[in-house]
Write a protein that holds these residues in place. Sequence first.
Motif, PDB file in Angstrom:
ATOM      1  N   ARG A  84       1.180  -2.389   2.045  1.00 51.22           N
ATOM      2  CA  ARG A  84       2.968  -1.591   1.159  1.00 51.22           C
ATOM      3  C   ARG A  84       3.540  -0.754   1.692  1.00 51.22           C
ATOM      4  NH1 ARG A  84       2.672  -3.471  -4.341  1.00 51.22           N
ATOM      5  NH2 ARG A  84       2.946  -5.668  -4.292  1.00 51.22           N
ATOM      6  N   GLN A  85       2.991  -0.434   3.477  1.00 50.64           N
ATOM      7  CA  GLN A  85       3.089   0.630   4.186  1.00 50.64           C
ATOM      8  C   GLN A  85       1.643   1.978   4.047  1.00 50.64           C
ATOM      9  OE1 GLN A  85       7.052   2.128   4.132  1.00 50.64           O
ATOM     10  NE2 GLN A  85       7.931   0.285   5.001  1.00 50.64           N
ATOM     11  N   SER A  86       0.730   0.933   3.621  1.00 52.63           N
ATOM     12  CA  SER A  86      -0.325   2.006   2.847  1.00 52.63           C
ATOM     13  C   SER A  86      -1.768   0.737   3.920  1.00 52.63           C
ATOM     14  CB  SER A  86      -0.625   2.291   1.545  1.00 52.63           C
ATOM     15  OG  SER A  86      -0.127   2.977   1.348  1.00 52.63           O
ATOM     16  N   VAL A  87      -2.563   2.509   4.400  1.00 52.46           N
ATOM     17  CA  VAL A  87      -3.762   1.949   4.627  1.00 52.46           C
ATOM     18  C   VAL A  87      -4.817   1.863   3.808  1.00 52.46           C
ATOM     19  CG1 VAL A  87      -5.782   2.409   5.919  1.00 52.46           C
ATOM     20  CG2 VAL A  87      -3.634   3.122   6.866  1.00 52.46           C
ATOM     21  N   GLU A 106      -7.233  -5.003  -6.441  1.00 51.40           N
ATOM     22  CA  GLU A 106      -6.926  -5.065  -7.322  1.00 51.40           C
ATOM     23  C   GLU A 106      -6.280  -3.321  -7.455  1.00 51.40           C
ATOM     24  OE1 GLU A 106      -8.292  -5.826 -11.933  1.00 51.40           O
ATOM     25  OE2 GLU A 106      -9.765  -4.966 -10.938  1.00 51.40           O
ATOM     26  N   TRP A 107      -7.336  -2.428  -6.779  1.00 48.72           N
ATOM     27  CA  TRP A 107      -7.319  -0.961  -6.619  1.00 48.72           C
ATOM     28  C   TRP A 107      -6.476  -0.907  -5.893  1.00 48.72           C
ATOM     29  CZ3 TRP A 107      -7.235   2.895  -3.155  1.00 48.72           C
ATOM     30  CH2 TRP A 107      -7.378   4.369  -3.826  1.00 48.72           C
ATOM     31  N   HIS A 108      -5.525  -1.404  -4.857  1.00 46.76           N
ATOM     32  CA  HIS A 108      -4.731  -1.338  -3.674  1.00 46.76           C
ATOM     33  C   HIS A 108      -3.694  -1.774  -4.542  1.00 46.76           C
ATOM     34  CE1 HIS A 108      -6.543   0.706  -0.545  1.00 46.76           C
ATOM     35  NE2 HIS A 108      -7.407  -0.377  -0.876  1.00 46.76           N
ATOM     36  N   GLY A 109      -3.384  -2.520  -5.839  1.00 45.44           N
ATOM     37  CA  GLY A 109      -1.990  -3.096  -6.026  1.00 45.44           C
ATOM     38  C   GLY A 109      -1.977  -4.602  -5.445  1.00 45.44           C
TER      39      GLY A 109
END
Length: 175
Positions: free
Chosen positions: A141-144, A152-155
């Motif tokens: 989602r456009q995030s490193v 889970e932390w990254h969604g």
Amino acid sequence: MDVTFVCSGELAFKMEVGFFDTVGDIKQRLQSYRGWPAAGMSLFHNGDLLEDAGGSAACAQRYGIVEGSVIHVVVEFAAAAGNKGSCGGALRLRVNVVSRCGHWRAEIAVSARDEVSALREQLEERVFPLPLDGAYFFIHRQSVMDEGRSFEWHGVETGDEVVVFEGTVTRSPAY
């Protein structure tokens, strides 16, 4: 002594176990460390069930657990929770890994609680085109993605795309 614990769908980990710790002590420590219910745990060493009979009869020494031993953990949760047989209730995710130019795709199963570095290991075991020098990173989602953090932390959710980009990521020093 350091003992390795293995549970299906989770990354193996090491935990300190005392020579005279009882099976109940080990289960309580696992409950504190991983959140798995002690009452629902079954522990196996060399294929043998470690019985929690209480007292010194059920200690690590009796079962031949020594430095470097491997204990397999099976956790059964209440059927109402819908997680029977899943360690820690860790949700299994199926993510779509895509090369930057989109020519290569692979569906990979991971645990929501796995660190993103587990994805790197899985891709390197498969026939997925990766830079030979290991210089690549993941975008969700456009995030490193930080490989030391969990999915889970990254969604990350089932069906999400994780893109493999060639190169490295550097962070500017804090001033």
